[in-house]
Design a protein around this motif. Structure first.
Motif, PDB file in Angstrom:
ATOM      1  N   VAL A  28       0.858  -1.178   0.000  1.00 41.49           N
ATOM      2  CA  VAL A  28       0.000   0.000   0.000  1.00 41.49           C
ATOM      3  C   VAL A  28       0.897   1.231   0.000  1.00 41.49           C
ATOM      4  O   VAL A  28       2.032   1.183   0.480  1.00 41.49           O
ATOM      5  N   ASP A  29       0.396   2.346  -0.549  1.00 39.80           N
ATOM      6  CA  ASP A  29       1.223   3.543  -0.679  1.00 39.80           C
ATOM      7  C   ASP A  29       0.989   4.544   0.441  1.00 39.80           C
ATOM      8  O   ASP A  29       1.301   5.730   0.320  1.00 39.80           O
ATOM      9  N   PHE A  30       0.396   4.094   1.555  1.00 34.03           N
ATOM     10  CA  PHE A  30       0.238   4.961   2.719  1.00 34.03           C
ATOM     11  C   PHE A  30       0.408   4.123   3.979  1.00 34.03           C
ATOM     12  O   PHE A  30       0.299   2.896   3.935  1.00 34.03           O
ATOM     13  N   ILE A  31       0.732   4.781   5.090  1.00 31.71           N
ATOM     14  CA  ILE A  31       1.054   4.071   6.334  1.00 31.71           C
ATOM     15  C   ILE A  31      -0.114   4.036   7.310  1.00 31.71           C
ATOM     16  O   ILE A  31      -0.394   3.008   7.922  1.00 31.71           O
ATOM     17  N   SER A  32      -0.830   5.152   7.449  1.00 25.85           N
ATOM     18  CA  SER A  32      -1.905   5.246   8.434  1.00 25.85           C
ATOM     19  C   SER A  32      -3.264   5.366   7.761  1.00 25.85           C
ATOM     20  O   SER A  32      -3.392   5.948   6.690  1.00 25.85           O
ATOM     21  N   GLY A  33      -4.282   4.782   8.401  1.00 25.26           N
ATOM     22  CA  GLY A  33      -5.650   4.867   7.903  1.00 25.26           C
ATOM     23  C   GLY A  33      -6.604   5.223   9.026  1.00 25.26           C
ATOM     24  O   GLY A  33      -6.294   5.034  10.206  1.00 25.26           O
ATOM     25  N   VAL A  34      -7.790   5.736   8.648  1.00 30.73           N
ATOM     26  CA  VAL A  34      -8.794   6.153   9.620  1.00 30.73           C
ATOM     27  C   VAL A  34     -10.109   5.425   9.333  1.00 30.73           C
ATOM     28  O   VAL A  34     -10.545   5.346   8.178  1.00 30.73           O
ATOM     29  N   LYS A  70     -11.031   6.064  14.393  1.00 30.63           N
ATOM     30  CA  LYS A  70      -9.883   5.366  14.958  1.00 30.63           C
ATOM     31  C   LYS A  70      -8.762   5.309  13.920  1.00 30.63           C
ATOM     32  O   LYS A  70      -8.983   4.955  12.769  1.00 30.63           O
ATOM     33  N   TRP A  71      -7.532   5.652  14.334  1.00 32.27           N
ATOM     34  CA  TRP A  71      -6.362   5.567  13.454  1.00 32.27           C
ATOM     35  C   TRP A  71      -5.661   4.225  13.655  1.00 32.27           C
ATOM     36  O   TRP A  71      -5.488   3.768  14.789  1.00 32.27           O
ATOM     37  N   VAL A  72      -5.255   3.605  12.560  1.00 32.10           N
ATOM     38  CA  VAL A  72      -4.504   2.351  12.613  1.00 32.10           C
ATOM     39  C   VAL A  72      -3.369   2.420  11.595  1.00 32.10           C
ATOM     40  O   VAL A  72      -3.379   3.252  10.687  1.00 32.10           O
ATOM     41  N   ASN A  73      -2.402   1.530  11.749  1.00 31.64           N
ATOM     42  CA  ASN A  73      -1.328   1.414  10.762  1.00 31.64           C
ATOM     43  C   ASN A  73      -1.731   0.391   9.703  1.00 31.64           C
ATOM     44  O   ASN A  73      -2.187  -0.707  10.043  1.00 31.64           O
ATOM     45  N   VAL A  74      -1.562   0.739   8.444  1.00 36.30           N
ATOM     46  CA  VAL A  74      -1.944  -0.134   7.334  1.00 36.30           C
ATOM     47  C   VAL A  74      -0.687  -0.831   6.823  1.00 36.30           C
ATOM     48  O   VAL A  74       0.264  -0.190   6.370  1.00 36.30           O
ATOM     49  N   LEU A  75      -0.686  -2.177   6.902  1.00 35.17           N
ATOM     50  CA  LEU A  75       0.502  -2.960   6.564  1.00 35.17           C
ATOM     51  C   LEU A  75       0.509  -3.450   5.126  1.00 35.17           C
ATOM     52  O   LEU A  75       1.544  -3.470   4.473  1.00 35.17           O
ATOM     53  N   SER A  76      -0.658  -3.870   4.617  1.00 31.08           N
ATOM     54  CA  SER A  76      -0.733  -4.385   3.248  1.00 31.08           C
ATOM     55  C   SER A  76      -2.195  -4.522   2.849  1.00 31.08           C
ATOM     56  O   SER A  76      -3.105  -4.245   3.640  1.00 31.08           O
ATOM     57  N   LYS A  77      -2.415  -4.976   1.609  1.00 26.68           N
ATOM     58  CA  LYS A  77      -3.768  -5.154   1.082  1.00 26.68           C
ATOM     59  C   LYS A  77      -3.924  -6.566   0.548  1.00 26.68           C
ATOM     60  O   LYS A  77      -3.012  -7.126  -0.043  1.00 26.68           O
ATOM     61  N   ILE A  78      -5.108  -7.153   0.776  1.00 23.53           N
ATOM     62  CA  ILE A  78      -5.456  -8.452   0.199  1.00 23.53           C
ATOM     63  C   ILE A  78      -6.810  -8.285  -0.480  1.00 23.53           C
ATOM     64  O   ILE A  78      -7.848  -8.293   0.185  1.00 23.53           O
ATOM     65  N   GLY A  79      -6.810  -8.110  -1.779  1.00 28.50           N
ATOM     66  CA  GLY A  79      -8.071  -7.913  -2.482  1.00 28.50           C
ATOM     67  C   GLY A  79      -8.789  -6.670  -1.989  1.00 28.50           C
ATOM     68  O   GLY A  79      -8.266  -5.561  -2.064  1.00 28.50           O
ATOM     69  N   ASP A  80     -10.001  -6.851  -1.465  1.00 26.02           N
ATOM     70  CA  ASP A  80     -10.804  -5.741  -0.948  1.00 26.02           C
ATOM     71  C   ASP A  80     -10.630  -5.542   0.551  1.00 26.02           C
ATOM     72  O   ASP A  80     -11.471  -4.911   1.201  1.00 26.02           O
ATOM     73  N   TRP A  81      -9.552  -6.053   1.103  1.00 18.74           N
ATOM     74  CA  TRP A  81      -9.296  -5.955   2.540  1.00 18.74           C
ATOM     75  C   TRP A  81      -7.912  -5.382   2.797  1.00 18.74           C
ATOM     76  O   TRP A  81      -6.987  -5.573   2.009  1.00 18.74           O
ATOM     77  N   CYS A  88      -7.596  -8.007   9.747  1.00 20.27           N
ATOM     78  CA  CYS A  88      -8.079  -7.545   8.446  1.00 20.27           C
ATOM     79  C   CYS A  88      -9.363  -6.738   8.600  1.00 20.27           C
ATOM     80  O   CYS A  88     -10.235  -7.100   9.398  1.00 20.27           O
ATOM     81  N   VAL A  89      -9.467  -5.661   7.810  1.00 18.58           N
ATOM     82  CA  VAL A  89     -10.686  -4.849   7.788  1.00 18.58           C
ATOM     83  C   VAL A  89     -11.093  -4.605   6.336  1.00 18.58           C
ATOM     84  O   VAL A  89     -10.249  -4.562   5.443  1.00 18.58           O
ATOM     85  N   ALA A  90     -12.391  -4.451   6.116  1.00 16.98           N
ATOM     86  CA  ALA A  90     -12.899  -4.195   4.770  1.00 16.98           C
ATOM     87  C   ALA A  90     -12.376  -2.857   4.262  1.00 16.98           C
ATOM     88  O   ALA A  90     -12.439  -1.833   4.952  1.00 16.98           O
ATOM     89  N   LYS A  91     -11.861  -2.869   3.043  1.00 15.10           N
ATOM     90  CA  LYS A  91     -11.189  -1.704   2.464  1.00 15.10           C
ATOM     91  C   LYS A  91     -12.079  -0.466   2.399  1.00 15.10           C
ATOM     92  O   LYS A  91     -11.617   0.650   2.644  1.00 15.10           O
ATOM     93  N   GLN A  92     -13.364  -0.648   2.075  1.00 13.98           N
ATOM     94  CA  GLN A  92     -14.232   0.513   1.851  1.00 13.98           C
ATOM     95  C   GLN A  92     -14.520   1.312   3.111  1.00 13.98           C
ATOM     96  O   GLN A  92     -15.029   2.437   3.036  1.00 13.98           O
ATOM     97  N   TYR A  93     -14.202   0.754   4.277  1.00 18.55           N
ATOM     98  CA  TYR A  93     -14.496   1.449   5.533  1.00 18.55           C
ATOM     99  C   TYR A  93     -13.251   2.068   6.170  1.00 18.55           C
ATOM    100  O   TYR A  93     -13.298   2.487   7.325  1.00 18.55           O
ATOM    101  N   ASP A 115      -7.418   6.542   3.692  1.00 18.77           N
ATOM    102  CA  ASP A 115      -6.032   6.976   3.795  1.00 18.77           C
ATOM    103  C   ASP A 115      -5.952   8.179   4.744  1.00 18.77           C
ATOM    104  O   ASP A 115      -6.706   9.144   4.603  1.00 18.77           O
ATOM    105  N   GLY A 116      -5.050   8.128   5.726  1.00 20.31           N
ATOM    106  CA  GLY A 116      -4.956   9.179   6.722  1.00 20.31           C
ATOM    107  C   GLY A 116      -4.682  10.554   6.138  1.00 20.31           C
ATOM    108  O   GLY A 116      -5.214  11.561   6.612  1.00 20.31           O
ATOM    109  N   GLU A 117      -3.843  10.622   5.097  1.00 24.39           N
ATOM    110  CA  GLU A 117      -3.543  11.916   4.489  1.00 24.39           C
ATOM    111  C   GLU A 117      -4.783  12.501   3.815  1.00 24.39           C
ATOM    112  O   GLU A 117      -5.046  13.700   3.895  1.00 24.39           O
ATOM    113  N   THR A 118      -5.543  11.646   3.130  1.00 25.68           N
ATOM    114  CA  THR A 118      -6.782  12.106   2.501  1.00 25.68           C
ATOM    115  C   THR A 118      -7.763  12.589   3.559  1.00 25.68           C
ATOM    116  O   THR A 118      -8.433  13.616   3.394  1.00 25.68           O
TER     117      THR A 118
END
Length: 264
Positions: A38-44, A70-81, A94-99, A102-105
């Motif tokens: 993934v091209d970002f480190i943190s997600g919300v 809630k902020w978390v660190n994003v390590l990688s992607k598996i399909g839609d997760w 694992c968490v669903a991608k659509q929810y 990207d923290g910067e966005t």
């Protein structure tokens, strides 16, 4: 005097067909699953509640529920997760991608006045000029630990781990960070998770893990690791081919040990 020992292990695999997550067991995968960068480190979290699961589908069990903002660190992607790490609970899942945004966005949208930015995890800045420089060799203590670890791998018929001097710098910095900031955890208040830290130092990897320990002797730390299923699994994992080691003095334990493993 009674010896002190404390150890912890953290592993995340990329590009494997079966996930091994610290949040709990996981059924065997029915089909190959690819871990993507993934091209970002943190997600919300943008849903009111988001289930963190042991694998990339709703068939996997729930580890915990993440609340909105809630902020978390994003390590990688598996399909839609996404595979994420929660520094507050030290759990990976694992968490669903659509929810997850990207923290910067998220911060840019917050800047428009439509959203309140919640408190982020501890900052993970790039290494400062005071970060110890890479040396050309190992200390006697580091060499002793490496020899003991490679002896255990040899008993299992595995090739020895090679030293990556850039990863040595990361492990040494992590050991010093634990001693200076008086904590014992895979999550650093200075650098974030081990995987965040590796990325900040420019380390590329397909798989990665970290063992940490507090012990009065090097042999004692290795013995204790080998008696722990999680630590032993990292040491005897044939996928790992490079390592970095950090050892520093500790008033509490005698020594603090950090060993990082990667697959290139």
């Amino acid at each position: 005097m009674k010896r002190r020992f404390l150890a912890a292990t953290l592993t995340v695999f990329f590009a494997l067909s079966v996930m091994c997550l610290s949040g709990g067991g996981m059924p065997k995968a029915r089909a190959a699953q690819t871990f993507e960068d993934v091209d970002f480190i943190s997600g919300v979290v943008i849903a009111n509640e988001l289930n963190m699961r042991t694998g990339p589908s709703t068939k996997h069990s729930i580890i915990q529920v993440l609340k909105k903002n809630k902020w978390v660190n994003v390590l990688s992607k598996i399909g839609d997760w996404y595979v994420v790490y929660d520094p507050d609970t030290d759990k990976v899942g694992c968490v669903a991608k659509q929810y997850l945004m990207d923290g910067e966005t998220f911060k840019k949208q917050a800047g428009s006045g439509s959203t309140t930015v919640p408190k982020q995890p501890a900052a993970t800045p790039a290494p400062s000029p005071s970060t110890p420089k890479t040396t050309t060799g190992l200390t006697s203590e580091e060499q002793q630990l490496l020899t003991l670890i490679n002896n255990e791998r040899a008993k299992a018929g595995l090739p020895p781990l090679q030293v990556d001097m850039e990863l040595m710098k990361v492990a040494r910095t992590k050991a010093n960070d634990m001693a200076q900031n008086n904590y014992f955890s895979h999550y650093s208040p200075t650098y974030g998770s081990p995987f965040d830290m590796m990325r900040q130092f420019g380390i590329s990897f397909k798989a990665a893990a970290e063992n940490i320990a507090g012990n009065s002797t090097i042999q004692g730390a290795v013995n204790a690791w080998m008696k722990s299923s999680g630590h032993k699994a990292n040491i005897l994992n044939g996928d790992y081919n490079y390592t970095g080691i950090g050892i520093t003095r500790s008033n509490k334990y005698g020594y603090l040990f950090v060993q990082m493993f990667i697959k290139k």
